[in-house]
Design an enzyme around this catalytic site. Structure first.
Site, PDB file in Angstrom:
ATOM      1  N   HIS A 307       0.852  -1.193   0.000  1.00 33.92           N
ATOM      2  CA  HIS A 307       0.000   0.000   0.000  1.00 33.92           C
ATOM      3  C   HIS A 307       0.881   1.233   0.000  1.00 33.92           C
ATOM      4  O   HIS A 307       1.937   1.234   0.637  1.00 33.92           O
ATOM      5  CB  HIS A 307      -0.902   0.017   1.242  1.00 33.92           C
ATOM      6  CG  HIS A 307      -2.057   0.941   1.109  1.00 33.92           C
ATOM      7  ND1 HIS A 307      -1.958   2.283   1.389  1.00 33.92           N
ATOM      8  CD2 HIS A 307      -3.320   0.727   0.696  1.00 33.92           C
ATOM      9  CE1 HIS A 307      -3.129   2.849   1.168  1.00 33.92           C
ATOM     10  NE2 HIS A 307      -3.981   1.931   0.748  1.00 33.92           N
ATOM     11  N   ASP A 365      -7.917  -5.350  -0.154  1.00 31.10           N
ATOM     12  CA  ASP A 365      -8.416  -6.194  -1.239  1.00 31.10           C
ATOM     13  C   ASP A 365      -8.014  -7.660  -1.110  1.00 31.10           C
ATOM     14  O   ASP A 365      -8.446  -8.488  -1.915  1.00 31.10           O
ATOM     15  CB  ASP A 365      -7.893  -5.666  -2.587  1.00 31.10           C
ATOM     16  CG  ASP A 365      -8.485  -4.315  -2.923  1.00 31.10           C
ATOM     17  OD1 ASP A 365      -9.708  -4.168  -2.747  1.00 31.10           O
ATOM     18  OD2 ASP A 365      -7.749  -3.417  -3.345  1.00 31.10           O
TER      19      ASP A 365
HETATM   20  N1  ACO Z   1       4.328  -7.489  -4.771  1.00 31.51           N
HETATM   21  C1  ACO Z   1       5.676  -7.439  -4.916  1.00 31.51           C
HETATM   22  N2  ACO Z   1       6.426  -6.351  -4.707  1.00 31.51           N
HETATM   23  C2  ACO Z   1       5.776  -5.224  -4.344  1.00 31.51           C
HETATM   24  C3  ACO Z   1       4.386  -5.202  -4.171  1.00 31.51           C
HETATM   25  C4  ACO Z   1       3.666  -6.380  -4.398  1.00 31.51           C
HETATM   26  N3  ACO Z   1       2.342  -6.403  -4.258  1.00 31.51           N
HETATM   27  N4  ACO Z   1       4.012  -3.970  -3.827  1.00 31.51           N
HETATM   28  C5  ACO Z   1       5.114  -3.232  -3.762  1.00 31.51           C
HETATM   29  N5  ACO Z   1       6.200  -4.004  -4.064  1.00 31.51           N
HETATM   30  C6  ACO Z   1       7.607  -3.589  -4.062  1.00 31.51           C
HETATM   31  C7  ACO Z   1       7.963  -2.748  -5.283  1.00 31.51           C
HETATM   32  O1  ACO Z   1       8.398  -3.561  -6.357  1.00 31.51           O
HETATM   33  C8  ACO Z   1       9.050  -1.876  -4.727  1.00 31.51           C
HETATM   34  O2  ACO Z   1      10.229  -2.653  -4.641  1.00 31.51           O
HETATM   35  P1  ACO Z   1      11.685  -1.928  -4.839  1.00 31.51           P
HETATM   36  O3  ACO Z   1      11.794  -0.927  -3.741  1.00 31.51           O
HETATM   37  O4  ACO Z   1      12.656  -3.038  -4.753  1.00 31.51           O
HETATM   38  O5  ACO Z   1      11.622  -1.299  -6.197  1.00 31.51           O
HETATM   39  C9  ACO Z   1       8.600  -1.596  -3.287  1.00 31.51           C
HETATM   40  O6  ACO Z   1       7.794  -2.730  -2.941  1.00 31.51           O
HETATM   41  C10 ACO Z   1       7.778  -0.328  -3.148  1.00 31.51           C
HETATM   42  O7  ACO Z   1       6.684  -0.442  -4.047  1.00 31.51           O
HETATM   43  P2  ACO Z   1       6.086   0.739  -4.899  1.00 31.51           P
HETATM   44  O8  ACO Z   1       5.608   0.201  -6.205  1.00 31.51           O
HETATM   45  O9  ACO Z   1       7.026   1.896  -4.932  1.00 31.51           O
HETATM   46  O10 ACO Z   1       4.854   1.102  -4.003  1.00 31.51           O
HETATM   47  P3  ACO Z   1       3.680   2.056  -4.409  1.00 31.51           P
HETATM   48  O11 ACO Z   1       3.334   2.819  -3.187  1.00 31.51           O
HETATM   49  O12 ACO Z   1       4.006   2.849  -5.623  1.00 31.51           O
HETATM   50  O13 ACO Z   1       2.502   1.066  -4.802  1.00 31.51           O
HETATM   51  C11 ACO Z   1       0.716  -0.447  -4.628  1.00 31.51           C
HETATM   52  C12 ACO Z   1       1.507   0.672  -3.943  1.00 31.51           C
HETATM   53  C13 ACO Z   1       0.269   0.014  -6.006  1.00 31.51           C
HETATM   54  C14 ACO Z   1      -0.509  -0.748  -3.798  1.00 31.51           C
HETATM   55  C15 ACO Z   1       1.640  -1.699  -4.719  1.00 31.51           C
HETATM   56  O14 ACO Z   1       1.981  -2.153  -3.442  1.00 31.51           O
HETATM   57  C16 ACO Z   1       0.993  -2.826  -5.529  1.00 31.51           C
HETATM   58  O15 ACO Z   1       1.112  -2.848  -6.758  1.00 31.51           O
HETATM   59  N6  ACO Z   1       0.253  -3.774  -4.862  1.00 31.51           N
HETATM   60  C17 ACO Z   1      -0.471  -4.792  -5.555  1.00 31.51           C
HETATM   61  C18 ACO Z   1      -1.788  -4.248  -6.077  1.00 31.51           C
HETATM   62  C19 ACO Z   1      -2.778  -3.985  -4.974  1.00 31.51           C
HETATM   63  O16 ACO Z   1      -2.999  -4.827  -4.105  1.00 31.51           O
HETATM   64  N7  ACO Z   1      -3.433  -2.810  -5.019  1.00 31.51           N
HETATM   65  C20 ACO Z   1      -4.480  -2.445  -4.053  1.00 31.51           C
HETATM   66  C21 ACO Z   1      -3.985  -1.400  -3.108  1.00 31.51           C
HETATM   67  S1  ACO Z   1      -5.236  -0.994  -1.911  1.00 31.51           S
HETATM   68  C22 ACO Z   1      -6.304  -0.002  -2.755  1.00 31.51           C
HETATM   69  O17 ACO Z   1      -5.966   0.749  -3.603  1.00 31.51           O
HETATM   70  C23 ACO Z   1      -7.692  -0.111  -2.448  1.00 31.51           C
END
Ligand code: ACO
Length: 430
Positions: A307, A365
Site C-alpha cells: 500500500h 483487497d
Molecule cells: N508485490 C511485490 N512487490 C511489491 C508489491 C507487491 N504487491 N508492492 C510493492 N512491491 C515492491 C515494489 O516492487 C518496490 O520494490 P523496490 O523498492 O525493490 O523497487 C517496493 O515494494 C515499493 O513499491 P512501490 O511500487 O514503490 O509502491 P507504491 O506505493 O508505488 O505502490 C501499490 C503501492 C500500487 C498498492 C503496490 O503495493 C501494488 O502494486 N500492490 C499490488 C496491487 C494492490 O494490491 N493494489 C491495491 C492497493 S489498496 C487499494 O488501492 C484499495
C-alpha cells in the site's frame, strides 16, 4: 500570546525562501508550497504524489505507519463493530454521529432515491453480454449526468445535497441492474423491513420464491461497506476531486472516480487477487509465485499486498479476514480452499525478507473477494462492490471541496523533457 507561525527555510540558487508549515489536527506538519513557484520561479516534482497533500480535508485520517484509520475521528474498528453503513454515511457527510431521528430521516432520503430512470435502464440493452461490470458502472453513472445537469448548480448547497442522496440511492440499484444483466434476471425489490445492506442482497438475489436474506451475510456486507466507505485522498477520490474542481457535473466526476478505481493497482485488485488465487491453485505452488513477485524482471506482483500509505498491517484487512471466517463458517466451509490458500500465502509473505524489508502487508483487497465469492457474486462484480461502498466517500469529498469558497481548479505542472524550440520543416522538405 498568539501561536507562532512555524516555517522551514530553503536555500536555492544562492537565495532563501521561508515556507510556512501548516499544522494538522493529527499527524506531521505540512509544508505550504502554494506560493512556492511565485516566490522562487521553481516547481516541485512529485510525480505520484508520495509527498504531496493535495487539499485540506476534515473527513478521514490515515496513519500508515501505525496502521490507523478513522472517519471524523472515530476509529474504523469501533465503527465496523458497532455501527451500520448508513450511520457511517451520515457521519462522513455531516461530520457527527446521528440521533435515531436524524438517521431515520437520512435513511428515508436515501430510500426515496433508490430508483432508476427509464433511459438509464434502457442503456443496459446496448451493453454486450460480456461487458465488464465496471465498464457498465462507469457508463451508467456518467449517463445520469444526461438527466441531472440543467437543474444542478454545483455552488448551491441544496443541489449538492440532492446529488449526495441521489447517488447514494441510485448506485445500489445500478449495481443490482449490472449483476442481473450478467445473470439475465430481474432486479429484486426494496423491502421496508430490511436495512441498507440486507436490501442490497435482496436487490441482488431476491425476486425468487422463499428468498430470505441471511443476517450473517448482510452483517458481513455492512462491515465491508463501512471499511470501504472512505480512505482520504486515494487515486479514485483524487480523480473525483480533480475532475470536480473544474466545476463539471458531479455524475461526470463520480464516473472519473469509478474509472480510476477499476485499475488493478487500486480497487480492481480485489478481482485480481481472486484471479491470482485461481492461478496459484495450491499451497505447494506459493513459493514459486513469491519468487515471481520478488523478481524485478517479472511483472507479476502479489495482488492484495502493499500500500502506498500503510507501512503496517492495513486495519481493514485484519477486520475483513475475521469477517471472512464468519461468512465461511455460516456456509459450513471452514476449510474453504481459497481462504486456506490466502492464509498460507499471507503467512509465507510476512516471513519473507523481501516483504519485511519493504513493509508489504495484506491490504483491503486481499480477503474481500473471498467473501464476495461466498455471497454468490462473480469476480467481475467485486470492484463494483467497492465502488458501491466508496460512493459515499467520493460524494462527501466532492461536497466538501465544492463548499470551499477558495476552490481553484486542480492543475499540476510538469518536468518537461521534450525537444527545445525547433522550426517547422514543410512536408516536401523532410
Ligand atoms: N508485490 C511485490 N512487490 C511489491 C508489491 C507487491 N504487491 N508492492 C510493492 N512491491 C515492491 C515494489 O516492487 C518496490 O520494490 P523496490 O523498492 O525493490 O523497487 C517496493 O515494494 C515499493 O513499491 P512501490 O511500487 O514503490 O509502491 P507504491 O506505493 O508505488 O505502490 C501499490 C503501492 C500500487 C498498492 C503496490 O503495493 C501494488 O502494486 N500492490 C499490488 C496491487 C494492490 O494490491 N493494489 C491495491 C492497493 S489498496 C487499494 O488501492 C484499495
Amino acid at each position: 500570546m498568539g501561536k507562532e507561525n512555524k516555517t522551514i527555510g530553503l536555500l536555492y540558487n544562492g537565495g532563501r525562501v521561508d515556507l510556512d508549515l501548516k499544522e494538522p489536527s493529527v499527524g506531521p506538519d505540512v509544508v505550504d508550497l502554494k506560493n512556492f513557484s511565485a516566490q522562487t520561479g521553481l516547481y516541485t516534482f512529485d510525480p505520484s504524489y508520495s509527498s504531496t497533500a493535495s487539499c485540506e480535508s476534515y473527513i478521514t485520517y490515515v496513519d500508515g505507519t501505525a496502521g490507523v484509520l478513522s472517519y471524523r475521528g472515530y476509529p474504523i474498528e469501533q465503527l465496523a463493530q458497532e455501527s451500520t453503513y448508513l450511520e457511517v454515511s451520515y457521519l462522513l457527510y455531516h461530520g457527527e454521529l446521528p440521533t435515531r431521528d436524524q438517521l431515520d430521516v437520512f435513511r428515508l432520503k436515501v430510500k426515496q432515491n433508490m430508483l432508476l430512470e427509464e433511459s438509464v435502464i434502457k442503456l443496459f440493452d446496448t451493453f454486450p453480454e460480456n461487458a465488464h461490470p465496471m465498464s457498465m458502472l462507469i457508463t451508467s453513472v456518467a449517463s445520469l449526468s444526461s438527466i441531472y445537469h440543467h437543474d444542478i448548480n454545483v455552488r448551491e448547497p441544496e443541489d449538492r445535497e440532492a446529488f449526495f442522496f441521489q447517488v447514494l440511492g441510485k448506485v445500489p440499484i445500478l449495481a443490482a441492474t449490472i449483476l442481473n444483466h450478467i445473470n439475465k434476471k430481474t432486479v429484486g425489490s426494496y423491502d421496508e423491513k430490511l436495512n441498507y445492506s440486507a436490501n442490497i442482497l435482496n436487490l441482488f438475489f431476491g425476486g425468487i420464491p422463499n428468498f430470505e436474506v441471511n443476517p450473517v451475510f448482510s452483517k458481513a456486507l455492512d462491515v465491508l461497506l463501512i471499511l470501504h466507505a472512505d480512505h482520504e485522498q486515494n487515486c479514485s477520490t483524487s480523480s473525483v476531486r480533480l475532475a470536480g474542481s473544474s466545476g463539471t457535473n458531479p455524475y461526470a466526476a463520480m464516473a472519473a472516480g469509478i474509472a480510476a478505481l477499476w485499475g488493478p493497482l487500486h480497487g480492481g485488485a480485489n478481482e485480481a487477487v481472486v484471479r491470482m488465487f485461481n492461478e496459484i491453485k495450491s499451497k505447494d505452488r506459493i513459493s514459486h509465485f513469491i519468487e515471481k513477485a520478488k523478481d524485478k524482471n517479472d511483472p507479476f506482483r502479489l495482488m492484495g499486498f502493499g500500500h502506498r500509505v500503510y507501512k503496517n498491517y492495513d486495519p481493514r484487512a485484519a477486520f475483513i479476514r475475521a469477517t471472512c471466517h464468519e461468512v465461511l463458517d455460516e456456509l459450513g466451509q471452514d476449510n474453504n480452499p481459497m481462504l486456506e490458500l490466502a492464509l498460507a500465502l499471507e503467512e509465507i509473505a510476512l516471513h519473507d525478507q523481501y516483504f519485511i524489508d519493504r513493509n508489504l502487508y495484506p491490504n483491503v483487497d486481499f480477503y474481500s473477494g473471498i467473501i464476495y465469492q461466498a455471497l454468490g457474486l462473480p469476480k467481475e462484480m467485486f470492484t463494483v462492490m467497492f465502488a458501491l461502498a466508496r460512493v459515499v466517500g467520493w460524494a462527501t469529498h466532492w461536497c466538501e471541496m465544492m463548499a470551499n469558497p477558495g476552490l481553484r481548479i486542480g492543475r499540476p505542472r510538469q518536468l518537461y523533457l521534450g525537444p527545445k524550440k525547433r522550426n517547422y520543416i514543410p512536408l516536401d522538405q523532410r
